[in-house]
Design an enzyme around this catalytic site. Structure first.
Site, PDB file in Angstrom:
ATOM      1  N   LEU A  77       0.821  -1.047   0.073  1.00  0.00           N
ATOM      2  CA  LEU A  77      -0.059  -0.005  -0.097  1.00  0.00           C
ATOM      3  C   LEU A  77       1.030   1.156   0.093  1.00  0.00           C
ATOM      4  CD1 LEU A  77      -2.742  -1.455   2.559  1.00  0.00           C
ATOM      5  CD2 LEU A  77      -2.999  -0.723   0.150  1.00  0.00           C
ATOM      6  N   HIS A  78       1.603   1.542  -0.996  1.00  0.00           N
ATOM      7  CA  HIS A  78       2.616   2.560  -1.222  1.00  0.00           C
ATOM      8  C   HIS A  78       1.809   3.705  -0.839  1.00  0.00           C
ATOM      9  CE1 HIS A  78       5.615  -0.179  -2.871  1.00  0.00           C
ATOM     10  NE2 HIS A  78       4.867  -0.657  -3.497  1.00  0.00           N
ATOM     11  N   ASP A  79       1.142   4.364  -1.958  1.00  0.00           N
ATOM     12  CA  ASP A  79       0.516   5.760  -1.863  1.00  0.00           C
ATOM     13  C   ASP A  79      -0.407   5.788  -0.516  1.00  0.00           C
ATOM     14  OD1 ASP A  79       1.964   6.127  -4.103  1.00  0.00           O
ATOM     15  OD2 ASP A  79       0.251   6.203  -5.254  1.00  0.00           O
TER      16      ASP A  79
END
Length: 306
Positions: free
Chosen positions: A240-242
């Site tokens: 869940l980068h962003d």
């Protein structure tokens, strides 16, 4: 509420981050600014409008940079990760919502000027729009409260090259300009984002909810997870980068940080590399640890509106 400008290059994890932000009462989303990155800027703008339409939200969207600060247009987009359209090939029609008149850089400057020392910018794509705003009006941009960036890989390898993370590599000159500007920055890089995981099993729950927006997010995320199956076999989901950058804006306690002086390599095979040296006087905080379990739980409670 914390007023934010959300700078996006809307692909799949941007869409998840948008839903998370828009369903979080702690945040006042003043507008979205778009940039090339996962897709060309025209697609990033169209995708942002598509996501807003699916979420039944009307927030201003301003189109921004279509090319890098100094290196011309980006040559290649990661269609194998985000699909031909950037949304896992889920964009079936042109959104009815329209982008706002004006451009992203002027919107950023005008908002900061009207609310000095109040606005947080969350940037989850290349940093070109913010760099252009700094160049155009450095005095006004010094009134930004904070810039929270999804980007960089300070203590871990990159995800596009052994050295570089995708957002920084897309415009290393913009990143270097921002990091040397003196603006307060929190860098949410691969050091922490790769420790987060959205399990595949959650997509079934989203689909079972019967909500159109949940179906939309599940379909595109399924495409994203298939790309992860190739690059990270056995993970059973996706990072869940962003969304983590949004999480940090909501609750900075999700992460631990170290103040660092951060430089970006702009030439040679290590182009895009983010090199951090501890420096207690620096305005840059690099995230080094994350309470992944608590963050993912929080994200899942918000991303699909109940």
């Amino acid at each position: 509420m914390k007023p934010i400008i959300f700078d996006v290059d809307t692909g799949i994890d941007d869409a998840l981050a948008m839903a998370y932000a828009l369903h979080s009462p702690e945040l006042e989303v003043l507008g979205f600014t778009t940039c090339f990155g996962n897709v060309a800027v025209e697609d990033a703008t169209r995708n942002t409008l598509t996501v807003l339409e699916k979420l039944d939200r009307h927030i201003p969207v301003f189109s921004g940079a279509n090319q890098t600060l100094n290196r011309g247009e980006k040559k290649k987009y990661p269609k194998h990760v985000h699909g031909e359209d950037g949304l896992g090939n889920t964009r079936k029609e042109v959104p009815s919502l329209q982008a706002s008149q004006g451009n992203a850089v002027d919107f950023i400057i005008d908002q900061v000027k009207s609310r000095p020392h109040e606005i947080t910018v969350i940037a989850v794509g290349p940093l070109t729009n913010i760099a252009l705003a700094i160049k155009k009006d450095p005095k006004i941009m010094s009134f930004v409260k904070e810039v929270i960036i999804m980007g960089g890989a300070v203590r871990v390898p990159g995800n596009v090259t052994p050295f570089a993370e995708a957002n920084i590599l897309s415009d290393p000159d913009a990143a270097e300009l921002l990091f040397s500007s003196g603006l307060p920055v929190t860098l949410v890089g691969l050091d922490v984002t790769l420790q987060t995981c959205l399990p595949k099993s959650k997509l079934g729950e989203w689909r079972a909810s019967g909500k159109e927006s949940a179906q939309f997010l599940a379909e595109m995320t399924d495409y994203y997870m298939k790309a992860y199956d190739s690059s990270h076999p056995g993970l059973g989901g996706c990072a869940l980068h962003d969304p983590l950058a949004v999480g940090v804006a909501i609750d900075s306690g999700f992460v631990s940080t170290v103040q660092m002086n951060v430089k970006v390599v702009t030439e040679g095979e290590e182009t895009g590399r983010t090199i951090g040296q501890p420096d207690r006087e620096s305005n840059i905080r690099v995230c080094t640890q994350v309470d992944a379990e608590r963050f993912v739980k929080h994200f899942l409670e918000r991303v699909i509106r109940s």
